[in-house]
Design a protein around this motif. Structure first.
Motif, PDB file in Angstrom:
ATOM      1  N   THR A  73      -8.865   4.060   6.984  1.00  0.00           N
ATOM      2  CA  THR A  73      -8.413   4.734   5.776  1.00  0.00           C
ATOM      3  C   THR A  73      -8.280   3.719   4.648  1.00  0.00           C
ATOM      4  OG1 THR A  73      -7.168   6.308   7.126  1.00  0.00           O
ATOM      5  CG2 THR A  73      -6.601   6.199   4.796  1.00  0.00           C
ATOM      6  N   VAL A  74      -8.709   4.121   3.455  1.00  0.00           N
ATOM      7  CA  VAL A  74      -8.587   3.256   2.278  1.00  0.00           C
ATOM      8  C   VAL A  74      -7.440   3.762   1.418  1.00  0.00           C
ATOM      9  CG1 VAL A  74      -9.745   2.297   0.255  1.00  0.00           C
ATOM     10  CG2 VAL A  74     -11.067   2.782   2.325  1.00  0.00           C
ATOM     11  N   TYR A  75      -6.472   2.883   1.166  1.00  0.00           N
ATOM     12  CA  TYR A  75      -5.294   3.231   0.379  1.00  0.00           C
ATOM     13  C   TYR A  75      -5.314   2.506  -0.969  1.00  0.00           C
ATOM     14  CZ  TYR A  75      -3.364   4.688   4.923  1.00  0.00           C
ATOM     15  OH  TYR A  75      -3.168   5.287   6.143  1.00  0.00           O
ATOM     16  N   LYS A  76      -4.670   3.119  -1.945  1.00  0.00           N
ATOM     17  CA  LYS A  76      -4.411   2.416  -3.190  1.00  0.00           C
ATOM     18  C   LYS A  76      -3.298   1.420  -2.937  1.00  0.00           C
ATOM     19  CE  LYS A  76      -3.405   3.083  -8.100  1.00  0.00           C
ATOM     20  NZ  LYS A  76      -3.145   4.064  -9.187  1.00  0.00           N
ATOM     21  N   GLY A  77      -3.470   0.194  -3.437  1.00  0.00           N
ATOM     22  CA  GLY A  77      -2.471  -0.837  -3.200  1.00  0.00           C
ATOM     23  C   GLY A  77      -2.193  -1.665  -4.431  1.00  0.00           C
ATOM     24  N   ILE A 125       0.834  -1.196   0.000  1.00  0.00           N
ATOM     25  CA  ILE A 125       0.000   0.000   0.000  1.00  0.00           C
ATOM     26  C   ILE A 125       0.868   1.244   0.000  1.00  0.00           C
ATOM     27  CG2 ILE A 125      -1.908  -1.137   1.190  1.00  0.00           C
ATOM     28  CD1 ILE A 125      -1.080   0.444   3.721  1.00  0.00           C
ATOM     29  N   SER A 126       0.324   2.298  -0.579  1.00  0.00           N
ATOM     30  CA  SER A 126       1.005   3.583  -0.614  1.00  0.00           C
ATOM     31  C   SER A 126       0.320   4.514   0.376  1.00  0.00           C
ATOM     32  CB  SER A 126       0.930   4.172  -2.023  1.00  0.00           C
ATOM     33  OG  SER A 126       1.294   5.527  -1.990  1.00  0.00           O
ATOM     34  N   LYS A 127       1.040   4.930   1.404  1.00  0.00           N
ATOM     35  CA  LYS A 127       0.470   5.816   2.418  1.00  0.00           C
ATOM     36  C   LYS A 127       0.164   7.204   1.855  1.00  0.00           C
ATOM     37  CE  LYS A 127       0.472   3.079   6.005  1.00  0.00           C
ATOM     38  NZ  LYS A 127       1.267   3.369   7.214  1.00  0.00           N
ATOM     39  N   SER A 128       0.749   7.541   0.703  1.00  0.00           N
ATOM     40  CA  SER A 128       0.507   8.856   0.115  1.00  0.00           C
ATOM     41  C   SER A 128      -0.672   8.836  -0.859  1.00  0.00           C
ATOM     42  CB  SER A 128       1.757   9.360  -0.613  1.00  0.00           C
ATOM     43  OG  SER A 128       2.081   8.498  -1.686  1.00  0.00           O
ATOM     44  N   GLN A 129      -1.181   7.644  -1.180  1.00  0.00           N
ATOM     45  CA  GLN A 129      -2.309   7.548  -2.108  1.00  0.00           C
ATOM     46  C   GLN A 129      -3.548   7.086  -1.344  1.00  0.00           C
ATOM     47  OE1 GLN A 129      -0.585   5.233  -5.470  1.00  0.00           O
ATOM     48  NE2 GLN A 129      -0.939   7.110  -6.609  1.00  0.00           N
ATOM     49  N   VAL A 130      -4.223   8.058  -0.762  1.00  0.00           N
ATOM     50  CA  VAL A 130      -5.409   7.792   0.046  1.00  0.00           C
ATOM     51  C   VAL A 130      -6.650   7.930  -0.822  1.00  0.00           C
ATOM     52  CG1 VAL A 130      -6.741   8.514   2.065  1.00  0.00           C
ATOM     53  CG2 VAL A 130      -4.245   8.649   2.102  1.00  0.00           C
ATOM     54  N   LYS A 160      -0.352  -8.717  -9.564  1.00  0.00           N
ATOM     55  CA  LYS A 160       0.126  -7.472 -10.164  1.00  0.00           C
ATOM     56  C   LYS A 160      -1.037  -6.557 -10.555  1.00  0.00           C
ATOM     57  CE  LYS A 160       4.324  -8.887  -9.707  1.00  0.00           C
ATOM     58  NZ  LYS A 160       5.114  -8.366  -8.585  1.00  0.00           N
ATOM     59  N   ARG A 161      -2.131  -6.628  -9.811  1.00  0.00           N
ATOM     60  CA  ARG A 161      -3.290  -5.776 -10.066  1.00  0.00           C
ATOM     61  C   ARG A 161      -3.449  -4.742  -8.955  1.00  0.00           C
ATOM     62  NH1 ARG A 161      -8.062 -10.013 -11.972  1.00  0.00           N
ATOM     63  NH2 ARG A 161      -7.061 -10.699 -13.924  1.00  0.00           N
ATOM     64  N   ASN A 162      -3.969  -3.582  -9.342  1.00  0.00           N
ATOM     65  CA  ASN A 162      -4.266  -2.566  -8.337  1.00  0.00           C
ATOM     66  C   ASN A 162      -5.472  -2.982  -7.510  1.00  0.00           C
ATOM     67  OD1 ASN A 162      -2.224  -0.711  -8.955  1.00  0.00           O
ATOM     68  ND2 ASN A 162      -3.434   0.224 -10.585  1.00  0.00           N
ATOM     69  N   VAL A 163      -5.422  -2.713  -6.232  1.00  0.00           N
ATOM     70  CA  VAL A 163      -6.524  -3.019  -5.317  1.00  0.00           C
ATOM     71  C   VAL A 163      -6.710  -1.828  -4.382  1.00  0.00           C
ATOM     72  CG1 VAL A 163      -6.252  -5.533  -5.353  1.00  0.00           C
ATOM     73  CG2 VAL A 163      -4.930  -4.166  -3.709  1.00  0.00           C
ATOM     74  N   ALA A 164      -7.835  -1.823  -3.681  1.00  0.00           N
ATOM     75  CA  ALA A 164      -8.060  -0.842  -2.616  1.00  0.00           C
ATOM     76  C   ALA A 164      -7.945  -1.589  -1.291  1.00  0.00           C
ATOM     77  CB  ALA A 164      -9.439  -0.208  -2.754  1.00  0.00           C
ATOM     78  N   VAL A 165      -7.207  -1.040  -0.356  1.00  0.00           N
ATOM     79  CA  VAL A 165      -6.983  -1.710   0.928  1.00  0.00           C
ATOM     80  C   VAL A 165      -7.482  -0.805   2.048  1.00  0.00           C
ATOM     81  CG1 VAL A 165      -5.322  -2.798   2.460  1.00  0.00           C
ATOM     82  CG2 VAL A 165      -4.949  -2.862  -0.021  1.00  0.00           C
ATOM     83  N   LYS A 166      -8.479  -1.278   2.774  1.00  0.00           N
ATOM     84  CA  LYS A 166      -8.967  -0.525   3.930  1.00  0.00           C
ATOM     85  C   LYS A 166      -8.205  -0.980   5.162  1.00  0.00           C
ATOM     86  CE  LYS A 166     -12.830   0.968   6.695  1.00  0.00           C
ATOM     87  NZ  LYS A 166     -14.270   1.233   6.782  1.00  0.00           N
ATOM     88  N   VAL A 167      -7.517  -0.049   5.806  1.00  0.00           N
ATOM     89  CA  VAL A 167      -6.778  -0.323   7.032  1.00  0.00           C
ATOM     90  C   VAL A 167      -7.553   0.315   8.181  1.00  0.00           C
ATOM     91  CG1 VAL A 167      -4.620  -0.042   8.271  1.00  0.00           C
ATOM     92  CG2 VAL A 167      -4.591  -0.346   5.789  1.00  0.00           C
ATOM     93  N   PHE A 168      -7.978  -0.495   9.125  1.00  0.00           N
ATOM     94  CA  PHE A 168      -8.767   0.014  10.240  1.00  0.00           C
ATOM     95  C   PHE A 168      -7.908   0.857  11.170  1.00  0.00           C
ATOM     96  CE2 PHE A 168     -11.447  -3.088   8.400  1.00  0.00           C
ATOM     97  CZ  PHE A 168     -12.748  -2.750   8.748  1.00  0.00           C
ATOM     98  N   SER A 169      -8.584   1.773  11.880  1.00  0.00           N
ATOM     99  CA  SER A 169      -7.870   2.781  12.674  1.00  0.00           C
ATOM    100  C   SER A 169      -7.033   2.186  13.796  1.00  0.00           C
ATOM    101  CB  SER A 169      -8.873   3.778  13.267  1.00  0.00           C
ATOM    102  OG  SER A 169      -9.607   4.406  12.242  1.00  0.00           O
ATOM    103  N   GLY A 170      -7.472   1.061  14.361  1.00  0.00           N
ATOM    104  CA  GLY A 170      -6.747   0.461  15.469  1.00  0.00           C
ATOM    105  C   GLY A 170      -7.126  -0.995  15.635  1.00  0.00           C
TER     106      GLY A 170
END
Length: 446
Positions: free
Chosen positions: A47-51, A34-39, A57-67
């Motif tokens: 937060t959902v990041y581009k990953g 995941i890219s922390k700069s691509q929210v 080798k495909r782009n995905v969206a990754v939701k990382v929970f706050s805690g």
């Protein structure tokens, strides 16, 4: 370039950013970079990041929970629960059929179609209702974090809860904001675009209701474009972790996800009158209100209740006055005055439908079946049923061409997986294949 952040008082921040540097990346589950700069989006739960899926080798969206709190765990598990139930409905057509009849009174839809369309094409919708693939109404969960026992839980390497989702495009909010900014070029939506959008929103909401859930927070930010077959664009619901089982009881507003200018009046009543309203029963009618609010925003290019929300918030310093007004079923109808006249000028049937969807008292509000069967959508329903009947006739012609004689039987082509899929395709129709397409497909560069 630097990151650009657009804030909205009614929603979360939407952020776009430049290509990431290695310092801003993190590998989750030993697979998803995941890219922390691509929210892609931020909310109260994470937060959902581009990953990048390093295996496919495909782009995905990754939701990382706050805690990793109990609330985070509950949100994480609820997302997986809703996704699993949707997949279960999609995988068992026969049980889906019975579930629909119980959850949305689809027999009423079929009876009214056959009575109102005056065409044998209505029979084609019977197949649609029985075999509709609701799974593709919603963003797909591709993977999730696992603990050291390989069960859903905190990722053993990164120490976070995360969910991997298919990568989508623009949200409906971004589309409407773009039209607002480019009013001289793109301009507001045409009446036909508005009709097709509302039909799409009702159908994807219907899909969630079929599976036994109420979304609770339908708004333009949670409706996202995805590419379908043939580079067509379809709309899907996201942010399903706030969904609740219909008919469950809600004891207080803190248990629900909501956005004030889209929330239903019965929820506002619970929040604003805690001494009078001790609980409410969750209803699919709550989502119908929110879809109606999205439709009015497509017309006016701003949430129609936002002026009151902002003004009263500035006057009082809180949301209390707005919540009390919204939760009062005796106040003037939402669709009245200048708003009503403008909607009538677009289409009187459109105005009538929105009046039914935006009744403050849920006892008077249109249900999903009544919305889908409304005269406003007569042309779309007839077009759909004719298309389905054509597909069925093609299938029957293909089957008839095989013939019945022994000699012809011996010459029948072998049934391959591809040909069998074609023959069965009319029996499982994806929502995305029959919803009208509101916008032409665009390339990334476009």
């Amino acid at each position: 370039g630097s990151s650009v952040c657009r804030k909205s008082d009614r929603n979360h921040a939407i952020v776009s950013a430049a290509m990431p540097s290695p310092k801003n990346t993190e590998l989750l589950g030993n697979r998803y970079l995941i890219s922390k700069s691509q929210v892609l989006g931020e909310g109260s739960t994470g937060t959902v990041y581009k990953g990048l899926d390093e295996e496919s080798k495909r782009n995905v969206a990754v939701k990382v929970f706050s805690g990793t709190s109990e609330a985070d765990r509950e949100g994480f598990m609820q997302s997986l629960k809703v996704s699993a139930q949707i997949k279960s409905h999609a995988s068992h057509a026969s049980s889906m059929s019975e579930g629909r009849r119980a959850s949305l009174n689809n027999n009423l839809i079929l009876e009214e179609l056959k009575a109102n369309l005056h065409t044998d094409a209505a029979i084609g919708l019977d197949n649609l209702v029985q075999f509709l693939d609701v799974e593709r109404c919603f963003v797909q969960v591709l993977d999730f974090s696992r603990n050291d026992e390989k069960k859903p839980g905190v990722d053993e390497t990164s120490g976070v809860y995360f969910i991997v989702l298919e990568m989508g495009g623009e949200s409906l909010e971004e589309e409407l904001d773009k039209r607002t900014a480019e009013r001289d070029d793109a301009g507001p939506m045409t009446p036909q675009e508005i009709k097709e959008l509302l039909w799409s929103l009702l159908c994807i909401t219907w899909g969630l209701h079929v599976c036994g859930f109420v979304h609770m927070d339908i708004k333009p930010l949670n409706i996202v474009k995805y590419e379908s077959k043939g580079a067509k664009i379809c709309w899907k619901l996201i942010d399903l972790e706030g969904s609740r089982e219909s008919h469950a009881e809600l004891l207080n507003g803190a248990e629900a996800s909501y956005t004030p200018v889209y929330m239903p009046p019965e929820l506002a009543y619970l929040i604003s009158q805690p001494d009078k309203a001790t609980k409410i029963t969750l209803s699919r009618l709550m989502d119908i209100w929110s879809v109606g609010m999205c439709a009015t925003q497509a017309v006016f290019l701003t949430p129609i209740l936002e002026p009151w929300f902002l003004q009263w918030g500035e006057e009082t310093g809180n949301d209390g006055k707005f919540m009390k007004w919204l939760g009062d079923f005796t106040t003037e109808p939402i669709i009245s005055g200048d708003i009503q006249e403008h909607l009538k000028s677009i289409d009187p049937e459109f105005c009538n439908l929105l009046q039914g969807m935006l009744q403050k008292d849920p006892k008077d509000r249109f249900c999903a079946a009544r919305c889908i069967m409304h005269p406003y959508f007569a042309d779309l329903r007839e077009s759909l049923t004719k298309s389905l009947m054509k597909d069925k006739e093609k299938l029957e012609e293909e089957q008839d061409s095989f013939g019945d004689s022994d000699e012809e039987v011996q010459e029948k082509p072998k049934v391959t997986p591809a040909s069998n899929a074609r023959r069965q395709s009319w029996r499982r129709v994806s929502v995305s294949e029959w919803l009208p397409t509101m916008f032409p497909a665009k390339t990334e560069a476009g």
